[in-house]
Write an enzyme that holds these catalytic residues in place. Structure first.
Site, PDB file in Angstrom:
ATOM      1  N   ASP A 170     -18.762 -65.699  57.115  1.00 27.59           N
ATOM      2  CA  ASP A 170     -17.461 -64.926  57.670  1.00 27.59           C
ATOM      3  C   ASP A 170     -17.667 -64.583  59.019  1.00 27.59           C
ATOM      4  O   ASP A 170     -18.411 -63.572  59.131  1.00 27.59           O
ATOM      5  CB  ASP A 170     -17.124 -63.650  56.654  1.00 27.59           C
ATOM      6  CG  ASP A 170     -15.790 -63.032  57.082  1.00 27.59           C
ATOM      7  OD1 ASP A 170     -15.186 -63.247  58.023  1.00 27.59           O
ATOM      8  OD2 ASP A 170     -15.174 -62.504  56.157  1.00 27.59           O
ATOM      9  N   ASP A 216     -11.427 -67.485  63.278  1.00 31.87           N
ATOM     10  CA  ASP A 216     -11.714 -66.980  61.889  1.00 31.87           C
ATOM     11  C   ASP A 216     -12.029 -68.394  61.130  1.00 31.87           C
ATOM     12  O   ASP A 216     -11.071 -69.112  60.935  1.00 31.87           O
ATOM     13  CB  ASP A 216     -10.545 -66.190  61.367  1.00 31.87           C
ATOM     14  CG  ASP A 216     -11.098 -65.631  60.009  1.00 31.87           C
ATOM     15  OD1 ASP A 216     -12.152 -64.901  59.840  1.00 31.87           O
ATOM     16  OD2 ASP A 216      -9.944 -65.691  59.139  1.00 31.87           O
TER      17      ASP A 216
END
Ligand SMILES: *[C@@H]1O[C@H](CO)[C@@H](O)[C@H](O)[C@H]1NC(C)=O
Ligand SMILES: *[C@@H]1O[C@H](CO)[C@@H](O)[C@H](O)[C@H]1NC(C)=O
Ligand SMILES: *[C@@H]1O[C@H](CO)[C@@H](O)[C@H](O)[C@H]1NC(C)=O
Ligand SMILES: *[C@@H]1O[C@H](CO)[C@@H](O)[C@H](O)[C@H]1NC(C)=O
Ligand SMILES: *[C@@H]1O[C@H](CO)[C@@H](O)[C@H](O)[C@H]1NC(C)=O
Ligand SMILES: *[C@@H]1O[C@H](CO)[C@@H](O)[C@H](O)[C@H]1NC(C)=O
Length: 445
Positions: free
Chosen positions: A118, A324
């Site tokens: 992440d 992201d």
């Protein structure tokens, strides 16, 4: 320690292919310079896919979680204090958050955990023995590791998780373990005790790595075998290993197949060390409390039309553009998306329809001319190939612009999120030294 030296592409146009049996890469990556990255709901993943149907139906199923993810990121961007993030019940299916998994080992001897990477979270977390609410049967057993220790409130590392709020514990000694809580996604949270143990990534072993040992989970979004936090902040990989590592890079696997594999590499290079320079754009640490990977997106070209994006950031609200990996489809705030989409529609000159989450779909054939979409970052043009711009319907009869508007059901919509579909088959470098991001085309599988 011998570290993996980043493999650098020769130039923007050189394309490197790594032919390999992708799934075996994931199981035998111990002594490799490259850590395999696989689609979490794909063939090589250790997790059972909750989705039925074709691979493209799976991708679309994953993309349906994007609005929740983008809302959660927007709230992170706006946060004053982590605890002020409201938890909103999710409207999407109970599928945990995450798109990519990497194989790591925790402890001595190493216990294999398939962690979700992440780039927007700083903490590495692992479910630990005794956890309540954890989804996985595979849980890290601290007692089986000879190098594990949990940290107390007096440890200096205990300040790290509380950069956004007041440290709740003021005592010292073993009575006061360093416990911190976090939300994840829109409807989940966990409570973890700060701990240290060896973290093995590929052939690199990092002793005394600080991570959260999860005791308690509520909600279904927390990845079952933990999370590898790659953003910025004291707890992140690059911060903790600043003596050894100055950069990491990743290449996200192609969405064409469910068995595609990408790679994560750790290194100690800087872009200036390279004779052939990697094009880079500055990474903005826009306030000390925000760890997202903010880039200065100045405009988006759709064929011959330039959609300007300005201003780059708003310090107060956290508005801006981030990279992201756990969002599937790139989302732009409403007015920007609308301008991009309108320019795209105008140039394809075909009638368009909606399909699933996409609003610009058209009958496709190989000869369809579609405008090239380029993201202009300060100092770097990210030219999207066709496969990163369009997504086909599962029966192949429709092609859709693989982008969408950020959710707008409240004022939190302030982020443009450059997501994984657009990043596939590029190597993205994150350099800590001069805070920059490099982007180079690479067929990573
Ligand atoms: C992966 O794709 C293959 C072929 O398209 C399919 O047979 C298989 O069920 C898929 N597996 C998963 C986990 O999606
Ligand atoms: C963290 O969550 C637990 C419940 O999971 C709660 O008992 C505790 O008070 C919370 N701690 C903080 C610092 O918010
Ligand atoms: C890890 O931490 C322990 C306990 O503080 C210490 O004894 C040991 O030297 C550390 N190991 C490394 C490699 O830093
Ligand atoms: C979509 O379909 C076209 C043919 O209609 C094909 O050329 C293209 O490779 C497909 N794209 C993807 C991402 O599968
Ligand atoms: C973003 O880039 C533009 C154009 O290069 C520049 O004018 C602007 O100052 C940059 N913004 C920030 C916050 O660096
Ligand atoms: C292909 O899928 C689209 C969208 O689901 C549908 O509208 C269309 O009828 C399908 N075409 C064929 C030939 O099955």
């Amino acid at each position: 320690m011998a570290l993996a030296i980043a493999f650098l592409c020769l130039s923007l146009i050189s394309i490197t292919t790594h032919a390999s049996d992708s799934c075996s890469l994931l199981s035998s990556s111990d002594d490799s310079d490259q850590l395999a990255i696989v689609h979490i709901h794909g063939k090589c993943s250790p997790f059972t896919s909750p989705y039925q149907g074709s691979w493209f139906d799976t991708v679309i199923g994953m993309a349906k979680k994007d609005p929740d993810r983008v809302m959660a990121l927007s709230m992170l961007a706006r946060r004053q204090k982590e605890k002020q993030i409201p938890i909103i019940p999710s409207t999407t299916p109970n599928v945990f958050m995450g798109n990519y998994v990497v194989r790591a080992k925790v402890g001595t001897p190493g216990q294999v955990m398939f962690m979700v990477m992440d780039t927007s979270r700083e903490a590495t977390i692992v479910p630990c023995s005794g956890c309540t609410g954890c989804l996985s049967s595979k849980i890290f057993a601290p007692k089986m590791s000879s190098t594990f220790r949990s940290l107390n409130c007096e440890a200096y590392q205990c300040d790290w998780p509380f950069a956004y709020g007041e440290k709740p514990c003021h005592g010292s000694g073993p009575k006061y373990p360093c416990v911190f809580n976090r939300t994840y996604g829109e409807d989940s949270s966990f409570s973890a005790t700060l701990a240290q143990d060896s973290l093995t990534l590929g052939k690199d072993i990092f002793p005394n790595y600080t991570f959260g040992c999860i005791n308690d989970v509520s909600g279904k979004n927390i990845p079952p075998q933990g999370l590898l936090g790659l953003s910025f902040d004291a707890m992140s990989l690059l911060s903790q290993l600043r003596q050894q590592l100055s950069m990491f890079s990743y290449c996200l696997p192609s969405f064409k197949s469910n068995s595609s594999t990408g790679s994560l590499m750790l290194g100690s290079e800087s872009p200036d060390d390279e004779p052939q320079t990697i094009p880079t754009t500055p990474l903005h640490h826009i306030t000390p409390r925000i760890s997202l990977l903010y880039l200065n997106l100045t405009g988006i070209s759709v064929g011959n039309v330039l959609v300007p994006v300005s201003p780059a950031f708003d310090m107060k609200t956290g508005a801006g553009t981030i990279l992201d990996t756990n969002t599937v489809i790139t989302r732009f705030v409403q007015p920007i998306y609308k301008a991009v989409r309108d320019a795209f529609r105008k140039q394809i000159g075909k009638s368009v329809s909606s399909f699933s989450i996409f609003d610009t779909c058209f009958t496709s054939d190989d000869k369809s001319l579609t405008p090239v979409v380029t993201l202009h970052f300060s100092g770097l043009d990210f030219i999207l190939p066709r496969e990163n711009t369009l997504i086909n319907s599962s029966n192949g009869s429709l092609a859709c612009l693989a982008m969408a508007a950020a959710p707008s059901h409240n004022e939190n919509s302030n982020l443009n999120v450059i997501a994984s579909y657009q990043q596939q088959n590029f190597r993205i470098y994150v350099f800590q030294g001069d805070l920059s991001v490099g982007i180079v085309r690479e067929l990573c599988n």
